[in-house]
Design a protein around this motif. Sequence first.
Motif, mmCIF file in Angstrom:
data_model
loop_
_atom_site.group_PDB
_atom_site.id
_atom_site.type_symbol
_atom_site.label_atom_id
_atom_site.label_comp_id
_atom_site.label_asym_id
_atom_site.label_seq_id
_atom_site.Cartn_x
_atom_site.Cartn_y
_atom_site.Cartn_z
ATOM 1 N N ASP A 115 4.699 -3.857 -4.438
ATOM 2 C CA ASP A 115 5.954 -4.437 -4.906
ATOM 3 C C ASP A 115 6.635 -3.420 -5.809
ATOM 4 O O ASP A 115 6.283 -3.289 -6.988
ATOM 5 N N ALA A 116 7.600 -2.682 -5.276
ATOM 6 C CA ALA A 116 8.241 -1.614 -6.037
ATOM 7 C C ALA A 116 8.964 -2.127 -7.267
ATOM 8 O O ALA A 116 9.110 -1.403 -8.257
ATOM 9 N N SER A 117 9.409 -3.393 -7.258
ATOM 10 C CA SER A 117 10.133 -3.943 -8.404
ATOM 11 C C SER A 117 9.252 -4.075 -9.636
ATOM 12 O O SER A 117 9.747 -4.185 -10.755
ATOM 13 N N ALA A 118 7.925 -4.044 -9.437
ATOM 14 C CA ALA A 118 7.005 -4.153 -10.567
ATOM 15 C C ALA A 118 6.911 -2.847 -11.341
ATOM 16 O O ALA A 118 6.396 -2.825 -12.457
ATOM 17 N N GLY A 119 7.399 -1.744 -10.761
ATOM 18 C CA GLY A 119 7.391 -0.463 -11.445
ATOM 19 C C GLY A 119 6.017 0.162 -11.515
ATOM 20 O O GLY A 119 5.028 -0.371 -11.010
ATOM 21 N N GLY A 120 5.960 1.313 -12.169
ATOM 22 C CA GLY A 120 4.695 1.996 -12.390
ATOM 23 C C GLY A 120 3.983 2.333 -11.096
ATOM 24 O O GLY A 120 4.560 2.856 -10.145
ATOM 25 N N LEU A 121 2.691 1.990 -11.042
ATOM 26 C CA LEU A 121 1.866 2.320 -9.882
ATOM 27 C C LEU A 121 2.235 1.525 -8.648
ATOM 28 O O LEU A 121 1.777 1.833 -7.545
ATOM 29 N N SER A 122 3.061 0.474 -8.806
ATOM 30 C CA SER A 122 3.455 -0.330 -7.659
ATOM 31 C C SER A 122 4.526 0.360 -6.813
ATOM 32 O O SER A 122 4.752 -0.022 -5.675
ATOM 33 N N VAL A 123 5.209 1.349 -7.380
ATOM 34 C CA VAL A 123 6.280 2.029 -6.652
ATOM 35 C C VAL A 123 5.709 2.924 -5.559
ATOM 36 O O VAL A 123 6.199 2.945 -4.434
ATOM 37 N N ALA A 124 4.663 3.672 -5.888
ATOM 38 C CA ALA A 124 4.055 4.595 -4.927
ATOM 39 C C ALA A 124 2.552 4.611 -5.132
ATOM 40 O O ALA A 124 2.068 4.634 -6.259
ATOM 41 N N ASP A 125 1.819 4.625 -4.028
ATOM 42 C CA ASP A 125 0.374 4.585 -4.068
ATOM 43 C C ASP A 125 -0.162 5.536 -3.010
ATOM 44 O O ASP A 125 0.463 5.710 -1.960
ATOM 45 N N ALA A 126 -1.283 6.172 -3.300
ATOM 46 C CA ALA A 126 -1.831 7.118 -2.334
ATOM 47 C C ALA A 126 -3.337 7.041 -2.322
ATOM 48 O O ALA A 126 -3.960 6.639 -3.300
ATOM 49 N N GLY A 127 -3.936 7.414 -1.206
ATOM 50 C CA GLY A 127 -5.383 7.502 -1.104
ATOM 51 C C GLY A 127 -5.782 8.897 -0.703
ATOM 52 O O GLY A 127 -5.370 9.377 0.346
ATOM 53 N N ARG A 128 -6.577 9.566 -1.537
ATOM 54 C CA ARG A 128 -6.980 10.937 -1.234
ATOM 55 C C ARG A 128 -8.274 11.003 -0.434
ATOM 56 O O ARG A 128 -8.616 12.048 0.098
ATOM 57 N N ASN A 129 -9.034 9.918 -0.401
ATOM 58 C CA ASN A 129 -10.308 9.954 0.314
ATOM 59 C C ASN A 129 -10.100 10.002 1.819
ATOM 60 O O ASN A 129 -9.100 9.505 2.339
ATOM 61 N N ASP A 130 -11.067 10.592 2.523
ATOM 62 C CA ASP A 130 -11.062 10.610 3.985
ATOM 63 C C ASP A 130 -11.615 9.272 4.468
ATOM 64 O O ASP A 130 -12.777 8.951 4.218
ATOM 65 N N ILE A 131 -10.799 8.493 5.166
ATOM 66 C CA ILE A 131 -11.174 7.133 5.547
ATOM 67 C C ILE A 131 -11.528 7.101 7.027
ATOM 68 O O ILE A 131 -10.764 7.569 7.875
ATOM 69 N N ASP A 132 -12.678 6.513 7.331
ATOM 70 C CA ASP A 132 -13.077 6.408 8.726
ATOM 71 C C ASP A 132 -13.633 5.009 8.990
ATOM 72 O O ASP A 132 -13.291 4.068 8.312
#
Length: 284
Positions: A115-132
């Motif tokens: 929910d981008a309206s919540a601001g902070g970490l809700s605007v953009a999120d990423a996962g750096r781990n290799d997911i399988d």
Amino acid sequence: MAAAGSDRGVGAPAGTGPVAVRRCADACAVRPRLTFALTRQGREVPLTVPQGAEVLLEAPLPCPGVDRRREVLRTTALPFGCVLLDGLEQWGRLDLFAAADGYGAFDTDVTVTLDASAGGLSVADAGRNDIDVRGGLTERGTGTLMPTGRNRYTGGTVLVQGTLVAGGKDARHGDVRITDGAPGFAERLRVRGAYAQDAGTLEVVLRAGRRAPLAVRHLAVPGGSAALSLRLGSERPPAAGSTLPVLDAPRLRGRFARIEVNSERLRAVPVYTAEGLSVRLVQR
């Protein structure tokens, strides 16, 4: 499996350039220190996350909920058999450095709601781990999800809402379906299944002398109100008269409803074939 509000179940904000390189180096340095660089012995034993361990992720993953944090801890845990770590409750197997970057695997289908309206970490999120493994990913909400690992999960990817930005070395073994939202990627996305887009705007970067930025192993089906947004790369920008590959697939059915390019002097003329899509750049 969606959580209300900001779902931090996939990871922390993305790092690029020197930040990403430094974090990779940090990760390589952390594992030997966690395991005391001792040889692993014995069979593989699944981790049962210790009771209450999820509170350790409240700072880096503030809103996914208790069950989601426990699943992140489980899928990023150290393997069984590391001497000195395999106690009765297995606290020593927790890898909090890896867990701060979200899931290590999708054992079941996962839904991420931002929910981008919540601001902070809700605007953009990423996962750096290799997911399988066999699970899949569904994104909802209005935020931006930026998985940057070498993802090889087989359950497929569905974008219902929001923005999905794939990493430059991203390979998705399952199908990809876009029902709305804004998918995009910086370099080249290889879909090891089928690609279908019913709506939303796919954004790709075109550079002279490069392969198609979207490569699909099986069937590609753009249709409905699906749009294509082309960005001309600043390095080696293509000139008028160039014909550039956009989508490479053994079978292509359907067409994009709209194709636009971020240039005031050039427009894109689509060239559809049974095996993909190219665009010819011409003067406006």
